[in-house]
Each structure stands twice: as C-alpha cells, then as structure tokens.
Design an enzyme around this catalytic site. Sequence first.
Site, PDB file in Angstrom:
ATOM      1  N   GLU A 125       0.834  -1.235  -0.001  1.00  0.00           N
ATOM      2  CA  GLU A 125      -0.036   0.178   0.178  1.00  0.00           C
ATOM      3  C   GLU A 125       1.062   1.122  -0.272  1.00  0.00           C
ATOM      4  O   GLU A 125       0.597   2.007   0.668  1.00  0.00           O
ATOM      5  CB  GLU A 125      -0.942  -0.214   1.160  1.00  0.00           C
ATOM      6  N   GLU A 232      -5.386 -11.079  -1.039  1.00  0.00           N
ATOM      7  CA  GLU A 232      -6.016 -11.381   0.012  1.00  0.00           C
ATOM      8  C   GLU A 232      -7.533 -10.788  -0.509  1.00  0.00           C
ATOM      9  O   GLU A 232      -8.273 -10.514   0.344  1.00  0.00           O
ATOM     10  CB  GLU A 232      -5.593  -9.661   0.625  1.00  0.00           C
TER      11      GLU A 232
END
Length: 328
Positions: A125, A232
């Site tokens: 991220e 994920e």
Amino acid sequence: MRTVSNFPIGAAMRFLPFSDDPELQRLQKHHFDSYTAGNDMKMYNIMPKEGVFDFSVTDAILEYTQENDQRLFGHNLIWHSSTPPWVKEKARENPDWLSSFMKSYISTYVGRYRSFVHGWDVVNEGLRTKGSGYREDSIWYEVLGSRYIEQAFFYAHEADPQAVLFYNDFNIERDLEKFNFMIDMVEDFIERGVPISGIGFQMHIRMDTPNGVIASTLQRAAATGLQIHLSEVDIIFNRHDDTRGGGLQIRTSLTPEMEKAQAQKYYDLAMIYRSVVPSDQQYGITLWGFNDRDTWIRPFFGIQDWPTIYDERLQPKPAFFGLLNGLR
Ligand code: XIL
C-alpha cells in the site's frame, strides 16, 4: 481445492487463534497449500520494541507449513499501517536513521528466512488510497520520499536472491488512475533493474466490482511479465470508504439469492485469473481468511457482511463451490 487448482491456493490466518482451533486447521490443511500470516509477520509484531526481534510466532508458522507441505508467503515488510509507534517517533527525531533501520530490518528478517519464505510483500500500500500518487501519510514516504519503495526491493533481494518479491496494493483492480500509477512505477522499476518479481492485487472486492474491469487490469498487469498474486481475496455485499470503521451497511442479512450471486462472483474471479494471467505467471490465489466468523471485514469496517467461502459455523457456502468450480 489445492488438488484441483493448477496454482497454489492460500489463506491468510492469524496464527494464535488458528493454532488452537483443530477444525480450522483441518480445513486449512485439506484445502490450501499456501499460508499467509494474517498479522503475525507484520513489523509491529516482529519488532515491537527497539532492538527486539520476536521471531517466535513466525518460526512456529514455518514449522507448521513445513510439516504440512505448504508454501509460506511473507506479509509484509514495509507498510505504513504496521509500522510500530517507536519507529515513527524515532524517525521523526532522527530522519537519517530510518534508511539504515529499513536495511537492517529487511536484511535480518528476510535473511533469517532465506529460502524458507517463498515470496514477500516487500512494500504494501505505498500508493494513495484513491487516484494517482504515492501515499503521503506514511512515515516512510515522509522521511525518505518515494525512493524507499525501490530501496526495500534491493535490500530484500540482497537478503534472499531467490525470493519472489511483490508490490501489493488494494483497489488497483478497479481504480484505473491508481492502477495506471502503479503500472508506471512497476515498469520503471523493471527498466531500471529494481528487483521486483510480482504484483499483488489484494482483491478486496465488492459484488458490484465489474468483471470486465478486473479482467483488463489483470491482463495489463500480466503484460509486464511479472508474477501476479491475488493476495487477499474477499467479496463483500456492502460498502466502506477504505478506512477503519468506515462501513456502509446496505444489506442486513444474507439471502439465498445473494449466496448464489456470490458463488458466481468467486467462480468468475477464478476464471478471469486463469484466462488472462499466463500459467507461468500465476503465483496463486490467496483468501484473506476463509470463514465469515473470523473475517476482518466485520470488526475493521464495523459492518455485518459475509465475504468468504465458509459460514460462521465453518460450513462451506455456495461461494466455496463457485470457487472450486472456477479453479477446476
Ligand atoms: C488486516 C487484518 O486482517 C486485521 O486483523 C488488522 O486489524 C488490519 O489489517 N490489507 C492488508 C492486510 O494488506 O494486512 C490487512 O489485514 C487487510 C487489508
């Protein structure tokens, strides 16, 4: 699932509850051949205090995965959100320290598990939540600028030249501005010899995330030639604004029609991955937890939702069979 799939199938599990839960372990061993730690391998757990590495849980996870013939995937090395407070404080006091800390942290950690941890989310991220640009609310960016991202890859590669090294992020399958920025960054890395080997699409998607958009971003990412990991996966019915507590409850109960639609969406996702990502770039599909009892979505966003393939009682949902058929 592991037996029907041509590529590894993973689940992210928090080891401490997991290692005490025989039923969850039975299902995990039966269906999955790749293990991602839910939180146990994040920096605040590995280095809770200055000078103190705690490898005890990661060692136990490694033992478990080796006993059960599973791939261990490392999540993650550098992430704004798992950087412990002491690192942020020290970096603000002494900005020069942060770069040398990053190097020694990565060298020690990746070096210890050299050839045992198969791949790593090296930077997680690093881009803004929405649109294009680097994430500015990160101590790493604040102190080191965007170069910390490539530095992290060099350090990880030096510590384990065989490890498969990923840049991992969310919403890149649907936010095209963010996706384009990510691809430009990755292509620039490849051109300049930064040792990146894969792109991780977290794939926390919603029922209304368009399949066509997912297919085209995955295809463009695969055109880089890198490994592609759906790292994920979960699929929600409701919405959130990507911040803790930012859930928007639209559906309050799970109907049979919703379950059927979710099964189709899991099927579609597996089929898209298989059809647009060349087989030698299919690093695998990893679910972020695999049952609605333990899903992170509920506590994190503060909504009721049913994002996974097993229900609260650890029974397979239609989504389970959707995914299974998609893999088959
Ligand atoms: C989540 C965990 O599942 C939660 O238990 C924790 O409170 C917050 O982090 N993207 C990631 C994961 O890369 O590490 C996050 O995991 C979910 C979003």
